[in-house]
Scaffold this motif. Structure first.
Motif, mmCIF file in Angstrom:
data_model
loop_
_atom_site.group_PDB
_atom_site.id
_atom_site.type_symbol
_atom_site.label_atom_id
_atom_site.label_comp_id
_atom_site.label_asym_id
_atom_site.label_seq_id
_atom_site.Cartn_x
_atom_site.Cartn_y
_atom_site.Cartn_z
ATOM 1 N N UNK A 177 7.371 44.280 46.855
ATOM 2 C CA UNK A 177 8.015 45.039 48.153
ATOM 3 C C UNK A 177 8.987 44.210 49.323
ATOM 4 N N UNK A 178 8.946 43.231 49.399
ATOM 5 C CA UNK A 178 9.992 42.663 49.743
ATOM 6 C C UNK A 178 11.385 43.303 49.948
ATOM 7 N N UNK A 179 11.760 42.740 47.892
ATOM 8 C CA UNK A 179 12.350 43.270 47.353
ATOM 9 C C UNK A 179 13.085 44.365 47.318
ATOM 10 N N UNK A 180 12.262 45.189 47.474
ATOM 11 C CA UNK A 180 12.131 47.001 47.411
ATOM 12 C C UNK A 180 12.873 47.277 49.315
ATOM 13 N N UNK A 184 16.527 48.642 50.229
ATOM 14 C CA UNK A 184 17.050 49.216 51.477
ATOM 15 C C UNK A 184 17.966 49.112 52.279
ATOM 16 N N UNK A 185 17.512 48.018 52.908
ATOM 17 C CA UNK A 185 18.397 47.731 54.088
ATOM 18 C C UNK A 185 19.679 47.306 53.243
ATOM 19 N N UNK A 186 20.208 46.239 52.210
ATOM 20 C CA UNK A 186 21.119 45.793 51.595
ATOM 21 C C UNK A 186 22.027 46.357 51.406
ATOM 22 N N UNK A 187 21.328 47.021 50.224
ATOM 23 C CA UNK A 187 22.092 47.925 49.055
ATOM 24 C C UNK A 187 22.559 46.837 48.097
ATOM 25 N N UNK A 188 23.454 47.034 47.067
ATOM 26 C CA UNK A 188 23.952 46.236 45.976
ATOM 27 C C UNK A 188 24.719 45.417 46.528
ATOM 28 N N UNK A 189 25.319 44.392 45.466
ATOM 29 C CA UNK A 189 24.950 43.684 44.655
ATOM 30 C C UNK A 189 24.175 42.849 45.889
#
Ligand code: 2U9
Length: 360
Positions: A177-180, A184-189
């Motif tokens: 869930x941390x990666x999810x 969501x908060x930082x986007x990619x890459x």
């Protein structure tokens, strides 16, 4: 009445008092309820007004001078007592300072610090998140909708509290869930690792209800399994400090990755013991794969634009393999003898230049 003589006598007896106890005895003898000066004061009541006018001030003066003499002598005796103590008690600054008991860094913390250092060198940031999670971040976003059979693989601790959708809050069963949340908060890459505590209702010789994971996530354009294999090989060589680490990828299944691979590491037998490196035999080390399209979308990204790989590894297991502990349960007993034996110096921070594998 000769108050002057009484005063002289009192002054000399006070001056001769050798300690605070003797002085207190004198105070009671002069000024106490039955004291001689108190008795003098009482005689004023039986006097004529004229007599009282002439005797009163003398007796009051006597009382005041005795009170002052007592206070002065008391201060002098206390001062002398302090001087005597200061004279007798000396601090020898040449003596070595007493040893301060020092704690140690737990092997689990040490391994998480080592991995953070190694991954930082490859451009990964450390991400963290809550240990109390909601159902969506822990399961649904990771392609484990309600009634998904993979949920049964996680023996979850639930709370009576419910989230906004009416689903029970829970202790996170993995750090995913941390990666999810970070997607969501930082986007990619994105290049992150998520080290931390996770919880499953599981307890035997090889499972504790709380254990530690490090998961990793890379999201970028054109990411493929080759990036995953190179990254894991590079990290594991640095972590185990051996160039002959060999990995073998086997197909597997995780709901959050597709394809999914189980990663084995080769070992060599040295005096009957398994030592990592070489390829006489294989042991399972971690799980990984390409991030499932549905999970990329749950993170708010377009899976036709962004691809990624992810992996997860048990830190407790890694610590046991690297530092040779054989009983997982001892990790969380808090036995100071175990901690001081297997622990690391807080001053010995792992660095790539100084070595990430220097045992205490
Ligand atoms: C996102 C996308 C994908 C994390 C992964 C594994 C495979 C895995 C286990 C190893 C030992 C857990 O501690 S363990 O029991 N983990 O096999 N974990 S892929 O995949 C993710 C995570 C987050 C957004």
């Amino acid at each position: 009445m000769d108050h002057a003589a009484t005063g002289q006598d009192a002054q000399s007896r006070i001056a001769a008092a050798l300690d605070l106890e003797a002085l207190e005895t004198l105070r009671i003898a002069f000024l106490g309820k039955q004291g001689s000066i108190s008795a003098l004061l009482k005689t004023l009541g039986g006097m004529s007004p004229e007599q009282r006018q002439s005797e009163g001030p003398k007796i009051q003066a006597l009382r005041e001078s005795v009170t002052m003499a007592l206070a002065e002598r008391k201060a002098a005796l206390e001062g002398a007592a302090l001087d005597a103590r200061l004279d007798a008690e000396r601090i020898d600054l040449s003596l070595p300072a007493p040893e301060t008991p020092r704690g140690s860094v737990h092997p689990v913390s040490q391994v998480m610090d080592e991995l953070s250092e190694i991954f930082a060198d490859l451009g990964f940031a450390v991400a963290t998140g809550p240990e109390i999670e909601d159902d969506w971040h822990n399961f649904t976003a990771l392609n484990m909708p309600e009634s998904h059979p993979a949920r049964a693989m996680h023996d979850t601790f639930y709370f009576p509290d419910r989230d906004a959708e009416g689903r029970a809050m829970l202790l996170r069963t993995h750090t995913s869930p941390v990666q999810i949340r970070t997607m969501i908060a930082q986007g990619a890459p994105l290049r992150i690792i998520a080290p931390g505590r996770v919880y499953r209702s599981d307890s035997d010789a090889t499972h504790t209800p709380m254990f530690h994971q490090v998961e990793g996530l890379v999201i970028d354009k054109g990411i493929h399994l080759g990036h995953l294999k190179w990254t894991l090989e590079t990290v594991l060589k640095a972590f185990f400090e051996r160039e002959d680490i060999v990995l073998r990828l086997r197909p597997s299944y995780f709901p959050f990755t597709e394809p999914s691979v189980e990663v084995d590491v080769g070992f060599t037998l040295v005096n009957g013991k398994r030592v990592l490196g070489g390829q006489e035999g294989w042991m399972e080390l971690l799980g990984s794969g390409m991030v499932n399209r549905k999970v990329i979308a749950a993170g708010g990204l377009d899976p036709d634009v962004w691809q990624g790989f992810a992996f997860g590894v048990g830190v407790d297991r890694l610590a046991m393999l690297k530092y040779g502990m054989d009983d997982l349960r001892a990790f969380f007993d808090g036995d100071v003898r175990w901690l001081s034996h297997y622990g690391f110096s807080a001053l010995d921070v792992p660095t790539l230049s100084g070595g990430v594998g220097t045992a205490a």
